[in-house]
Write a protein that holds these residues in place. Structure first.
Motif: not given
Length: 689
Positions: A15-31
């Motif tokens: 839900k975080s706008p900051y995390l959502l900014q990175h939701a389509h990065n090619p980096v395999d991000w975890f919360p």
């Protein structure tokens, strides 16, 4: 910013706008969470933790340069388990790893990028890493390569160093409390320090070699210092700084609201992001300045900021958004800048162009940041005097400019609702209401409070930190609790709402059960928060008051009412004694805590009004007069008799007090009371004596 053409990663479910900014990065991000830590342990990989927030300029830069780059993402995904964290949602985690970075001898900032063992212990860290070697820094890819090789070849040394650093952080948070209170002289010494760093040309304080941050808590300390000590130099510093902030480029001259900081000492070029906490603390300091001076200038600035928050930051479903970004269309400040030709087409009057220093050359990249030049003036000495007809022209110009600006592409708004920041805004509104009597401010405060209690506060007094799109999440931090309890008690004072008092009391009891430390102060985090390697203790008043500082203001208020359940003065002294080294050596970084300490050093004055069967307008008039009094050490309560009897068992000031034939006034000093009066004018004389 997110590239929606790319495959989403796990952050797309956050839900975080900051995390959502990175939701389509090619980096395999975890919360941040168990899944990432278990993967790191299973695959024996280092954790790459990247912490930022949605309106962080350099976070955006590093995303564009590195996290959206496929080749960089390939290295991150191969050699690391990558976690993205919103520092505003989890300030407790951010604090731990920022402390670790400082312990490594590195200056802090955001993005905060840390390399951790699978056990979450810090190995190495930094802030912004460029994509190639520059600024005297290694490239991000080079850092990744070196860390990865060290993990393969020097693993035991890294684990040992990380373990030692973690133990150092733990030891630092569990230092003994010798029980020695700060000397009262630290108040005067702190005032002298402000005199030393005061900028006599452009006002504010030169505590940073380059930037100037809004020193609202310092202004509040100085104004209260003036009210208690009558030293006009304190008021002059606060008065002139408030003026400079209002007319500098750091303030949005068209739409209202203060920006994060100025990148120069003249308040001209801001970092254009707007934060809810900055505007809240500024309004609170302006309210105190109006209380001290009666100058309507301060009420006008408050009005502008309240209108800004209502218009641009208030959310349709309730609550106040956290921040507005500095960037729009990929450029910092673009939304706020004016070309001379564009401005002239909207506002042709040369007098107004001159007032805001609008020129063809501009003052920032051939465009104009609106500001008013004041060098050589001293508003405190000379006064603030604008002709009414000119102020009318100015308001008309603002309306026209605002209408044109609304057609531009707006900066991103971070619309998550944070408990402590919303409570800071409630604090600001209540302060403004107390000095102005404008009932809309009280109504706004109550609306935000009702939203917070409905969405983020449990029946048992527990508090969650963040709400967005129907989801309330994360254990509340100390600041969430302290600010909520404080505004609950202030609302109770102003509105006589026993339910609000009960909500605040339940959260206070929860606070003592789950945040208290044996050392004296309160921990930053909930004791059941098991995903933290350290439970930190903080008193530093940074961009917002520390939770321990706000608790001290709350304790002064409740102690003055004779709160029975806990010896609050003793507890307050244990907090002051714990922070003795900081208050003695680095007092400029603890303005809110010193304001509380200052109150505890002067005799208190308690006023209780108990009434029955009275005209509500008469009662409101008495409350308004009490609110307008200038004594920072005055604590008052006006209660209908039946409510006073309900609370008497837990508030000593109410014990045995009645309304007599209709109304009684009890005036006390340090809990020694005069004979009650039944006439308001006579009581007022006693109060002001």
């Amino acid at each position: 910013m997110a590239n929606l053409s790319k495959k989403p990663n796990r952050l797309v479910h956050e839900k975080s706008p900051y995390l959502l900014q990175h939701a389509h990065n090619p980096v395999d991000w975890f919360p941040w969470g168990t899944e990432a830590f278990e993967k790191a342990k299973k695959e024996d990989k280092i954790i790459f933790l990247s912490i930022g927030y949605s309106t962080c300029h350099w976070c955006h830069v590093m995303e564009r340069e590195s996290f959206e780059d496929d080749s960089t993402a390939e290295v991150l995904n191969r050699d690391f388990v990558c976690i993205k964290l919103d520092r505003e949602e989890r300030p407790d985690i951010d604090k731990i790893y920022m402390d670790a970075l400082h312990a490594m001898g590195t200056q802090g900032g955001w993005p905060l990028n840390m390399f951790l063992t699978p056990e979450k212990e810090p190995i190495l860290g930094g802030t912004y890493f460029p994509p190639e070697n520059r600024y005297g820094k290694r490239s991000f890819k080079e850092v990744l390569r070196l860390v990865s090789e060290a993990w393969k070849n020097q693993r035991e040394e890294l684990i040992t160093a990380a373990s030692d650093l973690t133990q150092y952080l733990r030891d630092n948070e569990t230092r003994p409390n010798e029980g020695k209170l700060p000397a009262t002289e630290i108040i005067d010494k702190n005032f002298e320090r402000y005199l030393q760093v005061y900028d006599k040309d452009f006002f504010g304080f030169k505590t940073n070699s380059v930037n100037k941050f809004p020193p609202s808590m310092a202004m509040s300390f100085l104004t209260e210092f003036y009210l208690l000590k009558k030293d006009p130099r304190a008021l002059e510093m606060a008065f002139n700084t408030a003026y400079a902030m209002k007319f500098g480029g750091i303030y949005d001259q068209v739409g209202g609201g203060i920006c994060r900081y100025a990148t120069d000492h003249e308040w001209l070029v801001p970092h254009f992001e707007k934060m809810l906490y900055d505007n809240s603390l500024y309004v609170e300091s302006l309210s105190l300045l109006y209380r001290a001076t009666g100058n309507p200038f301060f009420l006008e600035v408050i009005r502008e900021i309240v209108n800004y928050i209502r218009r641009d930051m208030s959310l349709e479903r309730g609550g106040i958004a956290s921040a507005e970004d500095a960037d729009s269309e990929g450029e910092e400040g673009k939304f706020y800048l004016w070309k001379h030709s564009e401005f002239k087409g909207v506002v042709p009057e040369e007098e107004i162009q001159g007032f805001w220093n609008v020129t063809e050359e501009g003052n920032f990249e051939h465009q104009n940041i609106l500001n008013v030049y004041w060098k050589g003036k001293n508003p405190y000495v000379d006064g603030i005097d604008f002709k009414p007809e000119f102020l009318g022209q100015l308001e008309t110009a603002k309306e026209k400019l605002l209408a044109v600006r609304e057609t531009r592409i707006r900066p991103l708004r971070d619309d998550k609702v944070l408990t402590s920041w919303n409570c800071l805004w409630i604090r600001a509104l209540l302060s403004a209401y107390e000095v102005s009597g404008i009932s809309d401010y009280l109504s706004d405060a109550k609306n935000v409070y009702q939203f917070i209690t409905k969405q983020l506060v449990g029946e048992d007094g527990s508090i969650l930190r963040r709400y967005r799109e129907g989801e309330a999440k994360y254990f509340g931090t100390l600041s969430d609790y302290s600010e909520f309890i404080w505004v609950s008690m202030k609302l109770f004072q102003l509105d006589e709402d026993l339910d609000v008092y009960s909500k605040g009391k339940r959260s206070l009891e929860y606070l003592f059960s789950h945040f208290d430390s044996k050392a004296g102060p309160f921990y930053e985090s909930f004791h059941g928060n098991e995903d933290l390697i350290v439970r930190t203790i903080e008193g530093y008043d940074g961009v917002e008051p520390s939770g321990n500082s706000t608790i001290l203001h709350l304790f002064y208020f409740l102690h003055s009412l004779g709160y029975q359940k806990i010896d609050l003065e003793k507890k307050a002294n244990s907090i002051f004694s714990y922070f003795l080294p900081e208050l003695t050596q680095n007092s400029l970084s603890y303005p809110s805590m010193l304001s509380a300490f200052q109150k505890f050093q002067y005799p208190s004055k308690e006023v209780l009004v108990v009434y029955k069967n009275q005209n509500p307008e008469e009662i409101q008039k008495i409350k308004n007069e009490l609110s307008s009094l200038k004594d920072p050490n005055l604590v008052w309560l006006v209660l209908e008799e039946t409510k006073a009897k309900v609370l008497a068992p837990e508030l000593e000031l109410l014990m045995g007090r009645d309304a007599g034939s209709g109304m009684k006034f009890y005036v006390c000093r340090n809990f020694t009371c005069e004979l009650p009066k039944e006439n308001w004018e006579e009581a007022l004389v006693l109060i002001q004596k």
